[in-house]
Design a protein around this motif. Structure first.
Motif, PDB file in Angstrom:
ATOM      1  N   GLY A 127     -14.959  22.928  19.805  1.00 36.03           N
ATOM      2  CA  GLY A 127     -13.771  22.938  18.965  1.00 36.03           C
ATOM      3  C   GLY A 127     -12.737  21.964  19.480  1.00 36.03           C
ATOM      4  O   GLY A 127     -11.916  22.318  20.334  1.00 36.03           O
ATOM      5  N   GLU A 128     -12.794  20.737  19.009  1.00 35.75           N
ATOM      6  CA  GLU A 128     -11.850  19.728  19.487  1.00 35.75           C
ATOM      7  C   GLU A 128     -10.431  20.096  19.079  1.00 35.75           C
ATOM      8  O   GLU A 128     -10.128  20.287  17.912  1.00 35.75           O
ATOM      9  CB  GLU A 128     -12.206  18.354  18.909  1.00 35.75           C
ATOM     10  N   GLN A 129      -9.570  20.221  20.077  1.00 39.34           N
ATOM     11  CA  GLN A 129      -8.167  20.479  19.839  1.00 39.34           C
ATOM     12  C   GLN A 129      -7.369  19.227  20.175  1.00 39.34           C
ATOM     13  O   GLN A 129      -7.829  18.358  20.912  1.00 39.34           O
ATOM     14  CB  GLN A 129      -7.684  21.653  20.692  1.00 39.34           C
ATOM     15  N   SER A 130      -6.166  19.142  19.622  1.00 34.74           N
ATOM     16  CA  SER A 130      -5.364  17.941  19.879  1.00 34.74           C
ATOM     17  C   SER A 130      -3.893  18.310  19.956  1.00 34.74           C
ATOM     18  O   SER A 130      -3.395  19.125  19.180  1.00 34.74           O
ATOM     19  CB  SER A 130      -5.576  16.898  18.773  1.00 34.74           C
ATOM     20  N   GLU A 131      -3.229  17.733  20.923  1.00 36.60           N
ATOM     21  CA  GLU A 131      -1.777  17.799  21.026  1.00 36.60           C
ATOM     22  C   GLU A 131      -1.289  16.370  21.197  1.00 36.60           C
ATOM     23  O   GLU A 131      -1.416  15.784  22.273  1.00 36.60           O
ATOM     24  CB  GLU A 131      -1.350  18.684  22.195  1.00 36.60           C
ATOM     25  N   ILE A 132      -0.776  15.799  20.118  1.00 35.98           N
ATOM     26  CA  ILE A 132      -0.374  14.393  20.100  1.00 35.98           C
ATOM     27  C   ILE A 132       1.142  14.328  20.043  1.00 35.98           C
ATOM     28  O   ILE A 132       1.763  14.858  19.116  1.00 35.98           O
ATOM     29  CB  ILE A 132      -0.991  13.661  18.895  1.00 35.98           C
ATOM     30  N   GLN A 133       1.713  13.679  21.029  1.00 38.30           N
ATOM     31  CA  GLN A 133       3.168  13.565  21.107  1.00 38.30           C
ATOM     32  C   GLN A 133       3.526  12.098  21.266  1.00 38.30           C
ATOM     33  O   GLN A 133       3.123  11.452  22.235  1.00 38.30           O
ATOM     34  CB  GLN A 133       3.686  14.375  22.291  1.00 38.30           C
ATOM     35  N   THR A 134       4.287  11.569  20.315  1.00 36.14           N
ATOM     36  CA  THR A 134       4.680  10.164  20.332  1.00 36.14           C
ATOM     37  C   THR A 134       6.185  10.061  20.150  1.00 36.14           C
ATOM     38  O   THR A 134       6.726  10.569  19.161  1.00 36.14           O
ATOM     39  CB  THR A 134       3.974   9.380  19.210  1.00 36.14           C
ATOM     40  N   THR A 270      -7.918  18.101  10.629  1.00 35.31           N
ATOM     41  CA  THR A 270      -8.435  19.019  11.641  1.00 35.31           C
ATOM     42  C   THR A 270      -8.944  20.336  11.073  1.00 35.31           C
ATOM     43  O   THR A 270      -9.816  20.960  11.676  1.00 35.31           O
ATOM     44  CB  THR A 270      -7.352  19.309  12.693  1.00 35.31           C
ATOM     45  N   ASP A 271      -8.407  20.799   9.951  1.00 37.66           N
ATOM     46  CA  ASP A 271      -8.920  22.054   9.386  1.00 37.66           C
ATOM     47  C   ASP A 271      -9.492  21.825   7.984  1.00 37.66           C
ATOM     48  O   ASP A 271      -9.312  22.624   7.078  1.00 37.66           O
ATOM     49  CB  ASP A 271      -7.841  23.144   9.357  1.00 37.66           C
ATOM     50  N   SER A 272     -10.222  20.710   7.851  1.00 42.08           N
ATOM     51  CA  SER A 272     -10.763  20.309   6.555  1.00 42.08           C
ATOM     52  C   SER A 272     -12.123  20.945   6.277  1.00 42.08           C
ATOM     53  O   SER A 272     -13.024  20.285   5.763  1.00 42.08           O
ATOM     54  CB  SER A 272     -10.883  18.782   6.497  1.00 42.08           C
ATOM     55  N   ALA A 273     -12.285  22.213   6.611  1.00 43.06           N
ATOM     56  CA  ALA A 273     -13.540  22.905   6.325  1.00 43.06           C
ATOM     57  C   ALA A 273     -13.617  23.272   4.845  1.00 43.06           C
ATOM     58  O   ALA A 273     -12.610  23.292   4.133  1.00 43.06           O
ATOM     59  CB  ALA A 273     -13.651  24.165   7.175  1.00 43.06           C
ATOM     60  N   ASP A 394      -5.948  11.968  12.709  1.00 40.21           N
ATOM     61  CA  ASP A 394      -6.451  12.978  13.632  1.00 40.21           C
ATOM     62  C   ASP A 394      -7.461  13.887  12.938  1.00 40.21           C
ATOM     63  O   ASP A 394      -7.209  14.396  11.846  1.00 40.21           O
ATOM     64  CB  ASP A 394      -5.285  13.817  14.166  1.00 40.21           C
ATOM     65  N   GLY A 395      -8.587  14.109  13.603  1.00 36.43           N
ATOM     66  CA  GLY A 395      -9.581  15.045  13.107  1.00 36.43           C
ATOM     67  C   GLY A 395     -10.648  14.387  12.267  1.00 36.43           C
ATOM     68  O   GLY A 395     -10.670  13.170  12.053  1.00 36.43           O
ATOM     69  N   ASN A 396     -11.561  15.236  11.763  1.00 36.24           N
ATOM     70  CA  ASN A 396     -12.669  14.758  10.948  1.00 36.24           C
ATOM     71  C   ASN A 396     -13.219  15.944  10.167  1.00 36.24           C
ATOM     72  O   ASN A 396     -12.807  17.088  10.352  1.00 36.24           O
ATOM     73  CB  ASN A 396     -13.765  14.149  11.825  1.00 36.24           C
ATOM     74  N   PHE A 397     -14.173  15.664   9.287  1.00 33.46           N
ATOM     75  CA  PHE A 397     -14.836  16.715   8.521  1.00 33.46           C
ATOM     76  C   PHE A 397     -15.961  17.295   9.384  1.00 33.46           C
ATOM     77  O   PHE A 397     -17.123  16.957   9.227  1.00 33.46           O
ATOM     78  CB  PHE A 397     -15.382  16.157   7.208  1.00 33.46           C
ATOM     79  N   ASN A 398     -15.575  18.181  10.315  1.00 34.22           N
ATOM     80  CA  ASN A 398     -16.525  18.665  11.317  1.00 34.22           C
ATOM     81  C   ASN A 398     -17.199  19.982  10.946  1.00 34.22           C
ATOM     82  O   ASN A 398     -18.302  20.251  11.404  1.00 34.22           O
ATOM     83  CB  ASN A 398     -15.815  18.845  12.660  1.00 34.22           C
TER      84      ASN A 398
END
Length: 639
Positions: A127-134, A270-273, A394-398
């Motif tokens: 379960g790839e998680q991401s915290e992106i801060q720019t 990221t939640d494209s299920a 960010d993310g993909n159709f996983n």
């Protein structure tokens, strides 16, 4: 990037956001039933079936299940999948409760019985998680003083007045935002903020926010129905081009024309299920907050009655667009969820959080005094450019299925602020001559444009008791399942991919964009009579006096494209809201213009400017051009 470029990307992207690649997959050959299809058919579009299962055919009779696993919330800020070891899975085999409404698939070679083969399940930590801060900051100080022998304290006085005014405007912009929306600008604190917001929402029984609006296209607080279509949606501000001043006789002071812009584009997959099962509550908030604040109070005095004087004309525009599309799987055919399942397990809470902060601060306060008679005299004290641009994909159709053991917390929020201080004092006159005089102190443009575009995430479907059985099996680590489970959730062909989160799911996109420009100017010009040599060279052409202290452009452009699940089944309560605040805060916008006898202003201007050697220059081809430094960025953080 040109203004409006981010929005243009949306126009191109939105029309093509589909799952369009058709891979030659291994397809299950079913002897009987309404799922029959030609297994050799790999053409596009995929074959249509005579029956697609819906919730109406599913038995909702409740069955007993073991309690959901406890959620460890001791540290909600970090992805807990990295903190907890994988549990041991038990090799058990479970099946759903008998239900006459569910068609049992028949595996090849089994004849006509019910459920000859099993669904085999494998588990792994994943379960790839991401915290992106720019964080992007531009600070530029370009305060210029061209005063000759005069007191340089004039610039210090101008700066002090500007700092005081901007502090007041910042406080006014803060006051336009409800205090409960003072969100932290860091990924480690955002989930707690979102959870507190959602808890307060649930505590008041799901009552909508006081600033809740119907999704649509809003221009300065008004819903546009019908909404304009691209490319007419965005009134993109365009910086005033630097004019060609030629080589004629006269004086030019360009003290404005600054540009500060921010562009942000987030694509969240990221939640494209296809399907999401939420054991707790489901929260989804879309919010946009926009303010434009400016002060443009000018005092213009001209020695002459034929001058062209332009003041005012400032424009403040807020554009917000809430767009809702069907889920990307909405029109795609449904497949049996295959004999092979792969489950990524996340123990604890799951985080997909993006925090993007963009800020431009420009101090361009100028005191320019010009006195000449026989030269082409330019002063460039403005025309600075600051810009921040970023694209996050960010993310993909996983996954085909996402299971959330706790609650789902989704939020897309955009904060945009423009603040401009542009008070100017302009005095121009001719001494023994009647120059062509042009003054422009306004035409500033402040624009906020924000788009939140959702795909899916709003199709709430009934909870089915057999989902409890499925989650019970997955949480227990069952490696074999009855094939009838393959009809509970629609598949996409091939291996059926599942994300199982034992805790809460946080999906947050937050953007902050701020432009602050201080452009207070004092411009004084005295144009003297040209020498005999200069007059002979230029002939009857008239000298020019030109002062431009406005034309500043401040723009924020942000878009969040959130591709969510197509079908959502919630065991608890479902909450959804769109929130909007748009405000144009004009602190002061009054101008004083006086045109006097050409000689009346001369003593005052002379006292300020004095004389310089340029007025005695007898060379008609000499051009005195003063280009003051305007490219001096200083990195820093605004507090």
């Amino acid at each position: 990037m040109m203004p409006g470029g981010i929005t243009e990307i949306i126009w191109h992207f939105a029309g093509y956001l589909r799952i369009f690649d058709d891979i030659a997959r291994d397809r299950i050959a079913l002897d009987e039933g309404d799922y029959r299809s030609d297994t050799q058919d790999y053409t596009t579009p995929r074959p249509q079936f005579t029956f697609t299962p819906t919730d109406d055919q599913m038995d909702s009779r409740p069955v007993g299940i073991q309690a959901a696993p406890a959620i460890d919330e001791s540290n909600h800020r970090l992805p807990l999948s990295h903190l907890h070891p994988a549990s041991e899975f038990h090799l058990d085999r479970f099946g759903p409760s008998p239900a006459h409404g569910i068609l049992t698939p028949i595996s090849p070679g089994t004849g006509g019985g019910g459920g000859g083969d099993v669904i085999r399940v494998v588990y792994q930590e994943g379960g790839e998680q991401s915290e992106i801060q720019t964080h992007q900051f531009n600070n530029m100080y370009n305060d210029d003083a061209l005063v000759g022998t005069h007191d340089t304290n004039l610039l210090m006085t101008l700066e002090a007045q500007a700092d005081h005014a901007i502090a007041r405007m910042i406080a006014g912009a803060d006051a336009a935002l409800p205090t409960d929306w003072y969100a932290p600008q860091h990924t480690d604190a955002l989930p707690a903020f979102v959870a507190a917001h959602d808890q307060a929402w649930a505590d008041r029984g799901g009552t909508a926010d006081p600033h809740s609006v119907t999704p649509g296209y809003y221009l300065n607080g008004e819903l546009q129905n019908p909404a304009p279509t691209p490319p007419d949606q965005l009134l993109a501000p365009t910086p005033t081009p630097v004019p060609d001043l030629g080589h004629g006789l006269g004086q030019w002071a360009l003290d404005g024309g600054n540009t500060a812009s921010n562009g942000a584009y987030i694509v969240d997959l990221t939640d494209s299920a296809r399907t999401m099962l939420v054991m707790g509550d489901y929260f989804k908030t879309n919010a946009i907050f926009q303010t434009n604040s400016y002060m443009d109070n000018d005092h213009v005095t001209v020695g002459g009655t034929g001058a062209s004087i332009t003041t005012g004309g400032d424009q403040a525009t807020n554009i917000a667009d809430f767009v809702q599309h069907p889920g990307v799987y909405e029109t795609m055919p449904s497949y049996f969820a295959g004999p092979n399942w792969s489950v990524d397990v996340v123990h604890g809470d799951y985080f997909n959080v993006r925090a993007l902060v963009q800020s431009n601060y420009l101090s361009d306060n100028n005191v320019t005094m010009q006195s000449s008679s026989s030269t082409h005299y330019e002063v460039h004290a403005g025309q600075n450019e600051l810009g921040n641009y970023v694209l996050i994909n960010d993310g993909n159709f996983n996954y085909d299925l996402v299971i959330v053991g706790g609650s789902y917390h989704g939020m897309n929020v955009i904060f945009q602020n423009n603040i401009l201080y542009n008070n100017d004092t302009v005095q121009i006159a001719g001494n023994g001559t009647s120059p062509s005089q042009t003054i422009s102190t306004g035409d500033n443009q402040l624009t906020n444009a924000a788009t939140i575009e959702n795909y899916g995430g709003t199709k709430a479907l009934a909870w089915n008791s057999d989902f409890n059985d499925l989650i019970h099996n997955i949480s227990g680590g069952a490696t074999e399942l009855d094939p009838s489970f393959g009809q509970l959730i629609a598949g996409n062909g091939g291996t059926f991919h599942i994300l199982y989160v034992t805790g809460n799911y946080y999906d947050v996109n937050a953007v902050w964009q701020t432009n602050i420009v201080s452009n207070a100017n004092m411009a004084i010009q005295l144009q003297g009579s040209p020498s005999a040599v200069t007059a002979g060279y230029y002939g009857d052409s008239m000298a020019t006096q030109n002062v431009a202290t406005g034309g500043n452009v401040l723009s924020n452009d942000a878009a969040i494209v959130d591709v969510a699940n197509t079908n959502t089944h919630v065991n608890g309560q479902a909450y959804g809201d769109s929130i909007l605040i748009q405000a144009n805060l004009v602190n002061q916008d009054s101008d004083h213009v006086a045109q006097t006898n050409p000689q009346a202003l001369v003593p005052e201007v002379i006292a300020f400017v004095g004389q310089d050697d340029a007025s005695h220059n007898s060379d008609p081809q000499h051009h005195a051009t003063t280009a003051l430094p305007h490219d001096d960025p200083m990195a820093g953080v605004l507090h």
